[in-house]
Motif scaffolding. Structure first.
Motif, PDB file in Angstrom:
ATOM      1  N   MET A  50     -28.027-100.622  13.643  1.00  0.00           N
ATOM      2  CA  MET A  50     -28.072-101.950  13.183  1.00  0.00           C
ATOM      3  C   MET A  50     -26.871-102.194  12.350  1.00  0.00           C
ATOM      4  SD  MET A  50     -30.479-103.398  14.972  1.00  0.00           S
ATOM      5  CE  MET A  50     -30.887-104.838  14.001  1.00  0.00           C
ATOM      6  N   ILE A  51     -26.712-101.486  11.322  1.00  0.00           N
ATOM      7  CA  ILE A  51     -25.605-101.723  10.615  1.00  0.00           C
ATOM      8  C   ILE A  51     -24.071-101.449  11.262  1.00  0.00           C
ATOM      9  CG2 ILE A  51     -24.315-100.984   8.359  1.00  0.00           C
ATOM     10  CD1 ILE A  51     -27.072-102.407   7.803  1.00  0.00           C
ATOM     11  N   ASN A  52     -23.846-100.238  11.647  1.00  0.00           N
ATOM     12  CA  ASN A  52     -22.575-100.132  12.368  1.00  0.00           C
ATOM     13  C   ASN A  52     -22.486-100.448  13.686  1.00  0.00           C
ATOM     14  OD1 ASN A  52     -21.266 -98.370   9.873  1.00  0.00           O
ATOM     15  ND2 ASN A  52     -23.455 -97.270  10.405  1.00  0.00           N
ATOM     16  N   ILE A  59     -18.658-107.967  13.017  1.00  0.00           N
ATOM     17  CA  ILE A  59     -17.958-108.121  11.974  1.00  0.00           C
ATOM     18  C   ILE A  59     -16.410-107.796  12.106  1.00  0.00           C
ATOM     19  CG2 ILE A  59     -17.437-108.141   9.694  1.00  0.00           C
ATOM     20  CD1 ILE A  59     -20.443-108.203   9.389  1.00  0.00           C
ATOM     21  N   GLY A  60     -16.062-106.390  12.667  1.00  0.00           N
ATOM     22  CA  GLY A  60     -14.869-106.049  12.896  1.00  0.00           C
ATOM     23  C   GLY A  60     -14.064-106.917  13.992  1.00  0.00           C
ATOM     24  N   LEU A  61     -14.839-107.161  14.882  1.00  0.00           N
ATOM     25  CA  LEU A  61     -14.405-108.090  15.835  1.00  0.00           C
ATOM     26  C   LEU A  61     -14.064-109.280  15.340  1.00  0.00           C
ATOM     27  CD1 LEU A  61     -13.929-108.125  18.830  1.00  0.00           C
ATOM     28  CD2 LEU A  61     -16.098-108.832  19.373  1.00  0.00           C
ATOM     29  N   GLU A  62     -14.590-109.976  14.858  1.00  0.00           N
ATOM     30  CA  GLU A  62     -14.537-111.192  14.192  1.00  0.00           C
ATOM     31  C   GLU A  62     -13.048-111.364  13.347  1.00  0.00           C
ATOM     32  OE1 GLU A  62     -14.698-114.561  11.540  1.00  0.00           O
ATOM     33  OE2 GLU A  62     -15.280-112.572  10.963  1.00  0.00           O
ATOM     34  N   ARG A  63     -13.029-110.103  12.557  1.00  0.00           N
ATOM     35  CA  ARG A  63     -11.898-110.124  11.431  1.00  0.00           C
ATOM     36  C   ARG A  63     -10.869-109.820  12.103  1.00  0.00           C
ATOM     37  NH1 ARG A  63     -12.074-113.085   7.427  1.00  0.00           N
ATOM     38  NH2 ARG A  63     -13.204-114.341   8.904  1.00  0.00           N
ATOM     39  N   ALA A  75     -10.845-100.808  14.343  1.00  0.00           N
ATOM     40  CA  ALA A  75     -12.054-100.675  13.683  1.00  0.00           C
ATOM     41  C   ALA A  75     -13.242-100.974  14.523  1.00  0.00           C
ATOM     42  CB  ALA A  75     -12.040-101.683  12.506  1.00  0.00           C
ATOM     43  N   PRO A  76     -13.381-102.175  15.477  1.00  0.00           N
ATOM     44  CA  PRO A  76     -14.534-102.313  16.094  1.00  0.00           C
ATOM     45  C   PRO A  76     -14.597-101.521  17.213  1.00  0.00           C
ATOM     46  CG  PRO A  76     -12.900-104.343  16.423  1.00  0.00           C
ATOM     47  CD  PRO A  76     -12.534-103.611  15.274  1.00  0.00           C
ATOM     48  N   VAL A  77     -13.584-101.034  17.675  1.00  0.00           N
ATOM     49  CA  VAL A  77     -13.431-100.143  19.027  1.00  0.00           C
ATOM     50  C   VAL A  77     -14.182 -98.641  18.566  1.00  0.00           C
ATOM     51  CG1 VAL A  77     -12.156 -98.742  20.236  1.00  0.00           C
ATOM     52  CG2 VAL A  77     -11.694-101.075  20.003  1.00  0.00           C
ATOM     53  N   PHE A  78     -13.685 -98.297  17.419  1.00  0.00           N
ATOM     54  CA  PHE A  78     -14.341 -96.737  16.783  1.00  0.00           C
ATOM     55  C   PHE A  78     -15.655 -96.952  16.493  1.00  0.00           C
ATOM     56  CE2 PHE A  78      -9.930 -95.473  15.726  1.00  0.00           C
ATOM     57  CZ  PHE A  78      -9.928 -94.176  16.431  1.00  0.00           C
ATOM     58  N   LEU A  79     -15.878 -98.189  16.031  1.00  0.00           N
ATOM     59  CA  LEU A  79     -17.585 -98.410  15.649  1.00  0.00           C
ATOM     60  C   LEU A  79     -18.377 -98.580  17.039  1.00  0.00           C
ATOM     61  CD1 LEU A  79     -17.112-101.013  12.679  1.00  0.00           C
ATOM     62  CD2 LEU A  79     -18.019 -98.617  12.462  1.00  0.00           C
ATOM     63  N   ALA A  80     -17.901 -99.187  17.963  1.00  0.00           N
ATOM     64  CA  ALA A  80     -18.536 -99.235  19.222  1.00  0.00           C
ATOM     65  C   ALA A  80     -18.692 -97.848  19.778  1.00  0.00           C
ATOM     66  CB  ALA A  80     -17.559-100.172  20.115  1.00  0.00           C
ATOM     67  N   ALA A  81     -17.514 -97.278  19.802  1.00  0.00           N
ATOM     68  CA  ALA A  81     -17.413 -95.797  20.388  1.00  0.00           C
ATOM     69  C   ALA A  81     -18.494 -95.018  19.552  1.00  0.00           C
ATOM     70  CB  ALA A  81     -16.040 -95.248  20.036  1.00  0.00           C
ATOM     71  N   LEU A 100     -14.017 -93.139  10.919  1.00  0.00           N
ATOM     72  CA  LEU A 100     -12.675 -93.838  11.394  1.00  0.00           C
ATOM     73  C   LEU A 100     -12.871 -95.468  11.404  1.00  0.00           C
ATOM     74  CD1 LEU A 100     -11.272 -91.369  14.090  1.00  0.00           C
ATOM     75  CD2 LEU A 100     -10.365 -91.795  11.974  1.00  0.00           C
ATOM     76  N   GLY A 101     -14.026 -95.898  12.223  1.00  0.00           N
ATOM     77  CA  GLY A 101     -14.026 -97.263  12.229  1.00  0.00           C
ATOM     78  C   GLY A 101     -14.324 -97.726  10.777  1.00  0.00           C
ATOM     79  N   SER A 102     -14.937 -97.157   9.763  1.00  0.00           N
ATOM     80  CA  SER A 102     -15.250 -97.862   8.622  1.00  0.00           C
ATOM     81  C   SER A 102     -13.862 -97.995   7.844  1.00  0.00           C
ATOM     82  CB  SER A 102     -16.150 -97.119   7.660  1.00  0.00           C
ATOM     83  OG  SER A 102     -17.365 -96.657   8.419  1.00  0.00           O
ATOM     84  N   VAL A 103     -13.139 -96.828   7.805  1.00  0.00           N
ATOM     85  CA  VAL A 103     -11.784 -96.940   7.334  1.00  0.00           C
ATOM     86  C   VAL A 103     -10.773 -97.945   7.705  1.00  0.00           C
ATOM     87  CG1 VAL A 103      -9.536 -95.734   7.018  1.00  0.00           C
ATOM     88  CG2 VAL A 103     -11.813 -94.480   6.652  1.00  0.00           C
TER      89      VAL A 103
END
Length: 369
Positions: A50-52, A59-63, A75-81, A100-103
């Motif tokens: 839910m969070i990541n 949120i990463g995508l929107e930013r 960032a959103p690619v790593f979080l989605a991965a 990596l996505g968080s960084v």
């Protein structure tokens, strides 16, 4: 400009939805859904998904779309991965992608603050940093109850910053903006204190949360736009009810702090994540979706249905928590999931309808010409 194709944005948006649906399913598994069979998604994955998987990717995508830099999409690619790797059974690589996505997201938010050093960008950058802290603690094996405050800070500070940015039209006094910033910095500091004294830290955080909610109610433009119509009015209702849940969560935190588990723990977290965060998602969907897909979401009064269900069933869930009635809690939980899916379904239906309508108009125009 470094725009990426709309198809890429939509693809990442779909992956965020996958994270959401998997997270909802995992949450129901925690409550005993399909307990007779091996679950497709581990119940302990509920929080990370839910969070990541959902909020982090979204949120990463929107930013990244707002920044219009191709590198920001890392960032959103790593979080989605990370979500996909977790779902297919590779927790180690998933954790690596998570960090990596968080960084990456922290860097993006920090870069936005560097470009435009405004208070609202600072608050959003602190939100991304909170996600990084929470994920580092998660990967290190820290108990979830010690992490959830940092995880909650990510969407909450992102929303606080966005509301401050959007409320510039209200022109809150500089002193009021400084008070808002100090409340948020104090709230983050209190999360740090929870690692030393959990009870004291969380009660300070709860008191400050009430202050933050009070500030938002006083200065948010929603107080004026609630007199408007369609999406604008709807968003205002979502915002103000969400702030109400923040106050209730703060009061609960003052009374009970945040237990390490159990019904109060469940109720308090869902006041924040469902009552507040999902209210904000409902409120901003009509803005976020068009910015990513390039398609407006036509208004329909139908959207009041999932909103009413969301809050009604959350009240039922919390009542079940407070009275120790597990079945009531389950009913509330199922209702919350249904409300979110109904909202998502409504968005998809309206978008699809709009796309086909535009295509029909285009064909009609070509035929006439």
């Amino acid at each position: 400009m470094n725009k990426v194709p709309t198809s890429v944005l939509v693809g990442l948006l779909i992956l965020a939805a996958v994270g959401l649906l998997a997270g909802l399913y995992s949450g129901l598994v925690r409550l005993g859904l399909l307990s007779f069979a091996t679950p497709l998604v581990s119940p302990i994955a509920h929080g990370p998904l839910m969070i990541n998987g959902f909020l982090g990717t979204l949120i990463g995508l929107e930013r990244a779309a707002a920044l219009e830099k191709k590198w920001a999409y890392a960032a959103p690619v790593f979080l989605a991965a990370s979500t996909i790797l977790l779902l297919i059974g590779f927790p180690g690589p998933s954790n690596g992608a998570l960090i990596l996505g968080s960084v990456g997201l922290t860097f993006v938010m920090g870069y936005l603050y560097y470009l435009q050093p405004k208070i609202y960008h600072l608050i959003m950058a602190l939100g991304a940093f909170s996600l990084l802290v929470g994920n580092l603690l998660f990967v290190a094996g820290t108990p979830i109850y010690s992490i959830v405050g940092w995880w909650a800070a990510f969407p909450m500070l992102t929303i606080f910053g966005e509301r401050l940015e959007l409320n510039r039209i209200m022109r809150p006094p500089k002193q009021a903006q400084h008070i808002f910033t100090m409340l948020i910095l104090g709230w983050l500091a209190s999360l740090s204190i929870t690692h030393i004294d959990h009870t004291i830290g969380w009660r300070i955080a709860s008191l400050l949360l009430i202050g933050i909610a009070g500030w938002l109610i006083k200065y948010d433009i929603a107080r004026k736009t609630i007199k408007s119509v369609e999406w604008t009015k709807y968003s205002a209702i979502c915002l103000l009810t969400g702030y109400g849940w923040l106050i209730l969560a703060g009061l609960f935190g003052l009374r009970y702090d945040l237990p390490t588990a159990g019904p109060i723990y469940d109720g308090l977290l869902h006041m924040l994540f469902v009552g507040f965060v999902f209210s904000m998602i409902f409120a901003h969907a009509s803005v976020i979706i068009p910015s990513l897909s390039g398609k407006l979401v036509p208004w329909h009064t139908y959207f009041y249905l999932p909103l009413i269900l969301l809050h009604s069933f959350l009240l039922i869930r919390i009542a079940g928590d407070m009275m120790g009635l597990h079945q009531v809690r389950i009913i509330g939980s199922y209702g919350n999931v249904a409300a979110i899916i109904l909202f998502l379904g409504g968005i998809m239906y309206q978008l699809t309808k709009e796309i086909f309508s535009q295509k029909s108009e285009s064909i009609s125009t070509k035929t006439q010409s």
